[in-house]
Write a protein that holds these residues in place. Sequence first.
Motif, PDB file in Angstrom:
ATOM      1  N   ALA A 208       1.229  -1.354   0.004  1.00  0.00           N
ATOM      2  CA  ALA A 208      -0.220   0.261  -0.089  1.00  0.00           C
ATOM      3  C   ALA A 208       0.638   1.211  -0.302  1.00  0.00           C
ATOM      4  CB  ALA A 208      -1.102  -0.165   1.188  1.00  0.00           C
ATOM      5  N   ALA A 209       1.916   0.616   0.276  1.00  0.00           N
ATOM      6  CA  ALA A 209       2.935   2.443   0.632  1.00  0.00           C
ATOM      7  C   ALA A 209       3.235   2.279  -0.783  1.00  0.00           C
ATOM      8  CB  ALA A 209       4.250   2.080   1.674  1.00  0.00           C
ATOM      9  N   GLY A 210       3.738   1.457  -1.517  1.00  0.00           N
ATOM     10  CA  GLY A 210       4.284   1.834  -2.456  1.00  0.00           C
ATOM     11  C   GLY A 210       5.366   0.949  -3.366  1.00  0.00           C
ATOM     12  N   LYS A 211       6.043   0.372  -2.464  1.00  0.00           N
ATOM     13  CA  LYS A 211       7.605  -0.507  -2.151  1.00  0.00           C
ATOM     14  C   LYS A 211       7.563  -1.839  -1.860  1.00  0.00           C
ATOM     15  CE  LYS A 211       9.448   3.403  -0.529  1.00  0.00           C
ATOM     16  NZ  LYS A 211      10.253   3.746   0.596  1.00  0.00           N
ATOM     17  N   PRO A 212       8.055  -2.372  -2.634  1.00  0.00           N
ATOM     18  CA  PRO A 212       8.843  -3.352  -3.267  1.00  0.00           C
ATOM     19  C   PRO A 212       8.893  -4.691  -1.337  1.00  0.00           C
ATOM     20  CG  PRO A 212      10.222  -2.413  -4.144  1.00  0.00           C
ATOM     21  CD  PRO A 212      10.046  -1.353  -3.353  1.00  0.00           C
ATOM     22  N   VAL A 213       8.589  -5.673  -1.130  1.00  0.00           N
ATOM     23  CA  VAL A 213       8.251  -6.476  -0.172  1.00  0.00           C
ATOM     24  C   VAL A 213       8.519  -7.873  -0.761  1.00  0.00           C
ATOM     25  CG1 VAL A 213       5.264  -6.935  -0.270  1.00  0.00           C
ATOM     26  CG2 VAL A 213       6.832  -6.621   1.597  1.00  0.00           C
ATOM     27  N   GLY A 214       9.156  -8.076  -0.082  1.00  0.00           N
ATOM     28  CA  GLY A 214      10.262  -9.532   0.610  1.00  0.00           C
ATOM     29  C   GLY A 214       9.672 -10.287   1.434  1.00  0.00           C
ATOM     30  N   VAL A 215       9.981 -11.662   1.237  1.00  0.00           N
ATOM     31  CA  VAL A 215       9.771 -12.856   2.750  1.00  0.00           C
ATOM     32  C   VAL A 215      11.194 -13.711   2.284  1.00  0.00           C
ATOM     33  CG1 VAL A 215       7.869 -13.973   1.487  1.00  0.00           C
ATOM     34  CG2 VAL A 215       8.714 -13.678   3.824  1.00  0.00           C
ATOM     35  N   ASN A 216      11.193 -14.362   2.880  1.00  0.00           N
ATOM     36  CA  ASN A 216      11.481 -15.218   3.339  1.00  0.00           C
ATOM     37  C   ASN A 216      11.089 -16.543   3.250  1.00  0.00           C
ATOM     38  OD1 ASN A 216      15.041 -17.175   3.611  1.00  0.00           O
ATOM     39  ND2 ASN A 216      14.133 -17.673   5.878  1.00  0.00           N
ATOM     40  N   ALA A 217      11.493 -18.117   2.735  1.00  0.00           N
ATOM     41  CA  ALA A 217       9.901 -19.298   3.073  1.00  0.00           C
ATOM     42  C   ALA A 217      10.355 -20.630   2.499  1.00  0.00           C
ATOM     43  CB  ALA A 217       8.687 -18.611   2.047  1.00  0.00           C
ATOM     44  N   PHE A 218      10.977 -20.933   3.237  1.00  0.00           N
ATOM     45  CA  PHE A 218      11.992 -22.561   2.678  1.00  0.00           C
ATOM     46  C   PHE A 218      10.609 -23.599   2.208  1.00  0.00           C
ATOM     47  CE2 PHE A 218      16.605 -21.884   4.158  1.00  0.00           C
ATOM     48  CZ  PHE A 218      16.007 -20.573   3.664  1.00  0.00           C
ATOM     49  N   ALA A 219       9.488 -23.477   3.252  1.00  0.00           N
ATOM     50  CA  ALA A 219       8.534 -25.124   3.024  1.00  0.00           C
ATOM     51  C   ALA A 219       7.758 -23.637   1.983  1.00  0.00           C
ATOM     52  CB  ALA A 219       7.525 -24.044   3.547  1.00  0.00           C
ATOM     53  N   GLU A 220       7.753 -24.790   0.654  1.00  0.00           N
ATOM     54  CA  GLU A 220       6.777 -24.775  -0.690  1.00  0.00           C
ATOM     55  C   GLU A 220       5.602 -23.729  -0.253  1.00  0.00           C
ATOM     56  OE1 GLU A 220       6.314 -26.060  -4.847  1.00  0.00           O
ATOM     57  OE2 GLU A 220       7.150 -27.100  -3.449  1.00  0.00           O
ATOM     58  N   ALA A 221       4.498 -24.780   0.656  1.00  0.00           N
ATOM     59  CA  ALA A 221       3.408 -24.113   0.702  1.00  0.00           C
ATOM     60  C   ALA A 221       3.439 -22.727   0.911  1.00  0.00           C
ATOM     61  CB  ALA A 221       2.507 -24.894   1.792  1.00  0.00           C
ATOM     62  N   THR A 222       4.673 -22.530   2.431  1.00  0.00           N
ATOM     63  CA  THR A 222       4.352 -21.515   2.899  1.00  0.00           C
ATOM     64  C   THR A 222       4.534 -20.373   1.545  1.00  0.00           C
ATOM     65  OG1 THR A 222       5.156 -22.219   4.710  1.00  0.00           O
ATOM     66  CG2 THR A 222       5.062 -19.387   4.800  1.00  0.00           C
ATOM     67  N   ALA A 223       5.782 -20.489   0.614  1.00  0.00           N
ATOM     68  CA  ALA A 223       6.775 -20.108  -0.067  1.00  0.00           C
ATOM     69  C   ALA A 223       5.287 -19.519  -1.094  1.00  0.00           C
ATOM     70  CB  ALA A 223       7.479 -20.007  -1.529  1.00  0.00           C
ATOM     71  N   ARG A 224       4.325 -20.117  -1.389  1.00  0.00           N
ATOM     72  CA  ARG A 224       3.316 -20.511  -2.467  1.00  0.00           C
ATOM     73  C   ARG A 224       2.518 -19.435  -2.171  1.00  0.00           C
ATOM     74  NH1 ARG A 224       4.656 -22.893  -7.472  1.00  0.00           N
ATOM     75  NH2 ARG A 224       6.285 -24.654  -7.099  1.00  0.00           N
ATOM     76  N   ARG A 225       1.832 -19.664  -0.755  1.00  0.00           N
ATOM     77  CA  ARG A 225       0.838 -19.065  -0.222  1.00  0.00           C
ATOM     78  C   ARG A 225       1.263 -16.944   0.073  1.00  0.00           C
ATOM     79  NH1 ARG A 225      -1.785 -19.482   5.735  1.00  0.00           N
ATOM     80  NH2 ARG A 225      -3.233 -17.303   5.668  1.00  0.00           N
ATOM     81  N   TYR A 226       2.395 -16.809   0.071  1.00  0.00           N
ATOM     82  CA  TYR A 226       2.903 -15.470   0.025  1.00  0.00           C
ATOM     83  C   TYR A 226       3.724 -14.190  -1.172  1.00  0.00           C
ATOM     84  CZ  TYR A 226       4.013 -16.295   5.135  1.00  0.00           C
ATOM     85  OH  TYR A 226       4.337 -16.464   6.513  1.00  0.00           O
ATOM     86  N   ILE A 227       3.615 -15.638  -2.394  1.00  0.00           N
ATOM     87  CA  ILE A 227       3.720 -15.027  -3.494  1.00  0.00           C
ATOM     88  C   ILE A 227       2.074 -14.886  -4.280  1.00  0.00           C
ATOM     89  CG2 ILE A 227       3.783 -15.986  -5.467  1.00  0.00           C
ATOM     90  CD1 ILE A 227       6.520 -17.941  -4.558  1.00  0.00           C
ATOM     91  N   ASP A 228       1.363 -15.262  -3.590  1.00  0.00           N
ATOM     92  CA  ASP A 228       0.017 -15.441  -4.187  1.00  0.00           C
ATOM     93  C   ASP A 228      -0.751 -14.078  -2.805  1.00  0.00           C
ATOM     94  OD1 ASP A 228      -0.657 -17.770  -5.620  1.00  0.00           O
ATOM     95  OD2 ASP A 228      -1.235 -18.695  -4.399  1.00  0.00           O
ATOM     96  N   ALA A 229      -0.277 -13.533  -1.668  1.00  0.00           N
ATOM     97  CA  ALA A 229      -0.633 -12.447  -1.248  1.00  0.00           C
ATOM     98  C   ALA A 229       0.113 -11.271  -1.508  1.00  0.00           C
ATOM     99  CB  ALA A 229       0.099 -12.743   0.328  1.00  0.00           C
TER     100      ALA A 229
END
Length: 266
Positions: A208-229
Motif C-alpha cells: 500500500a506504501a508503494g514499496k517492494p516487499v520480500g519474504v523468506n520462505a523455505f517451505a514450498e506451501a508457505t512460499a506459494r502462499r506469500y507469492i499469492d499474497a
Amino acid sequence: MPLRVEQTFAARLAAGGRQTGMWVCSGSPLVAEICAGSGLDWLLIDAEHSPNGIESLLAQLQAVHGYPVSAVVRPPIGDAVLLKQYLDLGAQNLLIPMVDTPEQAAELVRAFRYPPHGIRGVGSALARASRWNRIEGYLENAAESVTLLVQIESVAAVDNVASIAAVEGVDGLFLGPADLAASMGLLGQQEHPDVVSAVEHCIRVVKAAGKPVGVNAFAEATARRYIDAGVDFILVGADVAMLARGSEALAAKYIPAAEGGDRASY
C-alpha cells in the motif's frame, strides 16, 4: 574507457515481475558461482549468520559477476563504518537486518549517501564500487547505484512497518519470519498462524506504501502462499540447507536411518 554502473536490484524490482532467489551462506566463491548460473533471479550472500568477511565477500561478488543474477549482501549489522566498507567493495545491494524503527532506517539511508545528504566516507579512487574512478560521475550518482533493503523481523518492526516503509531512500522491505516468530514468543514456529498473519499484514502495508516487499520462505506451501499474497521478491532455499538435506538423503539410501526423523530446512 569509462565504465557504467550495473543495474541495481531496486531497478529490477521496479521493472516488475517477482524476483525469486536463494541464500548463499557457504562462504565459497565456487558455490556462489554455481548458484549464480542456476536460473534464479537473485542471490543473498549472507554475512550475519555465515562465515563471511570482506575478503570472502569480494571473492563471491567477483565469482557471480557476469551472470544474469542480482547479488544482494547482508551484513551482520547496520553499522555506518561497516556499510561504507561493503559499499566501497562494490556490494551494490544490501539487506540490513533487525531494523525496528523509522529512525534506524533513516540513519541507514544517511550511511548510504555521500555528504551533504549523508555520512558515507569518500574513497572512490580506492574502491571497487567506482571501478577505481573508471565510472564517470560515480560520486554524483552513487545514490542511484545502490539498493537499500531493510529487514522486518520483530514485533516492534511490525508495529512500525508503515513508518519504516515511508522512509525516503529505503528501496524495499524484507520480512524474516524466523526471527519474527522468536520475537513473538514462538521460537521455531514461523508457520504458526499468528506469525503468518503478521507477515501477511506487513505485505499489505508495504504494498500500500508503494514499496517492494520480500519474504523468506523455505517451505514450498508457505512460499506459494506469500507469492499469492503479492510479494515482489522471495528467498526459497539456501546452499548449505540444500547440501545438508541432499547429503542426508544420499546417506539414507545406503545407511539405516537413525532416530529423529526429518530435519527442518530453516
